[in-house]
Scaffold this active site. Structure first.
Site, PDB file in Angstrom:
ATOM      1  N   ARG A 122       0.825  -1.229   0.000  1.00 47.37           N
ATOM      2  CA  ARG A 122       0.000   0.000   0.000  1.00 47.37           C
ATOM      3  C   ARG A 122       0.856   1.275   0.000  1.00 47.37           C
ATOM      4  NH1 ARG A 122      -3.240  -3.068   3.584  1.00 47.37           N
ATOM      5  NH2 ARG A 122      -4.979  -3.951   2.435  1.00 47.37           N
ATOM      6  N   LYS A 144       3.666  11.553 -11.160  1.00 46.21           N
ATOM      7  CA  LYS A 144       2.863  10.701 -12.049  1.00 46.21           C
ATOM      8  C   LYS A 144       3.605   9.392 -12.252  1.00 46.21           C
ATOM      9  CE  LYS A 144       0.152  13.992 -14.764  1.00 46.21           C
ATOM     10  NZ  LYS A 144      -0.095  14.561 -16.091  1.00 46.21           N
ATOM     11  N   GLU A 186      11.083  18.556 -24.434  1.00 37.98           N
ATOM     12  CA  GLU A 186      10.350  18.907 -23.203  1.00 37.98           C
ATOM     13  C   GLU A 186      10.926  20.178 -22.576  1.00 37.98           C
ATOM     14  OE1 GLU A 186       7.648  17.452 -22.005  1.00 37.98           O
ATOM     15  OE2 GLU A 186       7.619  15.402 -22.757  1.00 37.98           O
ATOM     16  N   LYS A 228       8.317  23.271 -13.435  1.00 42.93           N
ATOM     17  CA  LYS A 228       7.414  22.148 -13.185  1.00 42.93           C
ATOM     18  C   LYS A 228       7.061  22.068 -11.694  1.00 42.93           C
ATOM     19  CE  LYS A 228       6.070  17.517 -14.013  1.00 42.93           C
ATOM     20  NZ  LYS A 228       6.155  16.313 -14.803  1.00 42.93           N
ATOM     21  N   GLU A 238      -3.662  17.743 -11.436  1.00 39.65           N
ATOM     22  CA  GLU A 238      -4.079  18.211 -12.763  1.00 39.65           C
ATOM     23  C   GLU A 238      -5.564  18.546 -12.846  1.00 39.65           C
ATOM     24  OE1 GLU A 238      -1.900  16.307 -15.964  1.00 39.65           O
ATOM     25  OE2 GLU A 238      -3.540  16.734 -17.331  1.00 39.65           O
ATOM     26  N   ARG A 242      -1.882  22.321 -14.254  1.00 39.99           N
ATOM     27  CA  ARG A 242      -0.919  21.284 -14.649  1.00 39.99           C
ATOM     28  C   ARG A 242      -1.130  20.832 -16.091  1.00 39.99           C
ATOM     29  NH1 ARG A 242       1.576  16.310 -11.012  1.00 39.99           N
ATOM     30  NH2 ARG A 242       2.873  15.477 -12.677  1.00 39.99           N
ATOM     31  N   ASN A 246       0.961  19.753 -20.837  1.00 44.89           N
ATOM     32  CA  ASN A 246       0.635  18.922 -21.999  1.00 44.89           C
ATOM     33  C   ASN A 246       0.739  19.696 -23.309  1.00 44.89           C
ATOM     34  OD1 ASN A 246       0.069  16.672 -20.378  1.00 44.89           O
ATOM     35  ND2 ASN A 246      -1.981  17.457 -19.933  1.00 44.89           N
ATOM     36  N   HIS A 249       1.377  17.912 -26.554  1.00 46.17           N
ATOM     37  CA  HIS A 249       1.189  16.473 -26.348  1.00 46.17           C
ATOM     38  C   HIS A 249      -0.027  15.909 -27.083  1.00 46.17           C
ATOM     39  CE1 HIS A 249       4.274  17.056 -23.381  1.00 46.17           C
ATOM     40  NE2 HIS A 249       4.274  15.790 -23.041  1.00 46.17           N
ATOM     41  N   HIS A 253       0.951  12.984 -29.178  1.00 44.44           N
ATOM     42  CA  HIS A 253       0.492  11.618 -28.893  1.00 44.44           C
ATOM     43  C   HIS A 253      -0.150  10.990 -30.116  1.00 44.44           C
ATOM     44  CE1 HIS A 253       0.377  11.923 -24.203  1.00 44.44           C
ATOM     45  NE2 HIS A 253       1.529  11.478 -24.652  1.00 44.44           N
ATOM     46  N   HIS A 267       9.191  10.129 -28.004  1.00 42.74           N
ATOM     47  CA  HIS A 267       8.179  10.960 -27.340  1.00 42.74           C
ATOM     48  C   HIS A 267       8.503  12.458 -27.437  1.00 42.74           C
ATOM     49  CE1 HIS A 267       5.204  12.322 -24.508  1.00 42.74           C
ATOM     50  NE2 HIS A 267       6.142  12.891 -23.791  1.00 42.74           N
TER      51      HIS A 267
HETATM   52  N1  GLY Z   1       4.356  15.121 -17.844  1.00 42.33           N
HETATM   53  C1  GLY Z   1       3.269  15.943 -17.525  1.00 42.33           C
HETATM   54  C2  GLY Z   1       2.987  16.022 -16.059  1.00 42.33           C
HETATM   55  O1  GLY Z   1       3.772  15.554 -15.266  1.00 42.33           O
HETATM   56  O2  GLY Z   1       1.980  16.523 -15.692  1.00 42.33           O
END
Ligand code: GLY
Length: 376
Positions: A122, A144, A186, A228, A238, A242, A246, A249, A253, A267
């Protein structure tokens, strides 16, 4: 010599330490987090071949023992099968609730090992040691974690913040030029989305940084991570701001999906082309000046990066099919596409009402090569 950027999340706050030689100093940095002097490291074959012994030495210099699971490199490792393998291996190593898992690799390893740590008993703590530029400036920061599903990329996962991030600038020296430039996609994104002065700094310093200047690399990683960290601290899960991360993206994507998420388009290459397309769309919608997309493309081109859709080798599907792939993106809310668009370099925002006819037109022009010479 090191920079430390704090990610301010109350009791779950942590530092991102950026500097040279951090693999060799990992033991002294990680030791304060440990309840007993051992860690479980998850890594992949390429990184292990280059850096795992240095990490073992760096840990043992502080009296810390290490067991390592070495997985295959590549996106396919972000799978249910490797998640199961990782979790079972951590259990077999008798990793306890109070122990630390170390993710030592690029974005794939960081996401997978972070998710394994999130669900093991957990939740156990983990340390990110990102070895690619992409992982240092983006995926290792912000919590993430996850894997891909047959239904799509990053569809299974959890927010699980690391306890520490160690970004060793020296390991970037072992990346091949294409991987480095993919990660740079990025970096450019941060300037484009929220810091025009940083974009101008990159226009001036990008070529020297790509050629290997370590001080410039450290500064680029620091500024990216600082941006960031601020966004994550304000909007960890997000709900709003946040989503700006993107930028590029949604287009990116779709192009990655169309090319099979493989070597044809990395990517960060998709993100770079996607950023150029997002600015093109913004200009066509009258949101930013007509010459701004050209400035974005000029910088990518000067860096020797893939800039236009026509830089992607092989056949691509038509605009309808790309638009359908964009609609599968997980940023769709209530069936409506959300686009990150821009009023200027450094001034991005999330737009929900975008005419798909205009997006279609941008894609058609991109596919026909009409944007390459300067665009609309
Ligand atoms: N890679 C985008 C984020 O971490 O929100």
């Amino acid at each position: 010599m090191d920079d430390v950027v704090d990610v301010d999340l109350g009791a779950r706050s942590y530092g991102v330490r950026i500097g040279p030689g951090l693999v060799g100093r990992a033991g002294q940095e990680i030791a304060p987090l440990l309840k007993r002097p051992q860690v479980a490291v998850i890594t992949e074959e390429t990184v292990a071949g280059l850096h795992l012994e240095a990490l073992r030495d760096g840990l043992s210099a502080a009296g810390i023992g290490m067991q390592a699971l070495v997985l295959p490199p590549g996106e396919k490792t972000k799978s249910w099968a490797h998640l199961e393998q990782s979790v079972e291996w951590l259990l077999a190593q008798k990793v306890e609730r109070g122990d630390i898992v170390v993710a030592f690799g690029g974005g794939v390893i960081g996401d997978l090992a972070g998710f394994a740590a999130a669900i093991l008993r957990r939740g156990v703590r983990f340390v990110q040691m990102p070895t690619s530029l992409l992982a240092q400036v983006d995926s290792s920061v912000g919590g993430k974690t996850g894997i891909n599903s047959p239904a799509g990329k990053n569809l299974v996962g959890a927010f699980h913040q690391p306890s520490l991030v160690l970004a060793d600038i020296d390991v970037l020296g072992t990346l091949d030029a294409r991987d480095f430039l993919s990660g740079y996609g990025e970096v450019v994104k941060y300037g484009l989305l929220g810091d025009a002065a940083f974009f101008a700094w990159l226009e001036a310093n990008g070529p020297a940084l790509a050629a290997g200047d370590r001080a410039l690399r450290q500064e680029a990683v620091r500024r990216s991570v600082a941006m960031k960290a601020g966004i994550v601290a304000r909007d960890e899960t997000e709900q709003g701001e946040r989503a700006l991360l993107n930028l590029g993206h949604t287009f990116g994507h779709a192009l990655e999906a169309a090319t099979g998420y493989g070597d044809r388009l990395l990517h960060g290459e998709g993100v770079a082309i996607g950023c150029a397309l997002a600015f093109e769309l913004s200009a066509r919608l009258g949101l930013c000046a007509q010459e701004t997309p050209g400035r974005v493309r000029a910088h990518l081109r000067a860096m020797g990066m893939k800039t236009d859709v026509s830089d992607i080798p092989g056949e691509l599907p038509d605009a309808d099919a790309l638009l359908a792939l964009m609609a599968q993106d997980k940023k769709v809310v209530d069936g409506r596409m959300r686009y990150v668009l821009a009023r200027d370099i450094g001034d991005a925002f999330v737009a929900e009402e975008v005419a798909s006819a205009t997006v279609h037109e941008v894609l058609e022009d991109a596919l026909s090569g009409a944007l390459k010479g300067g665009g609309a």
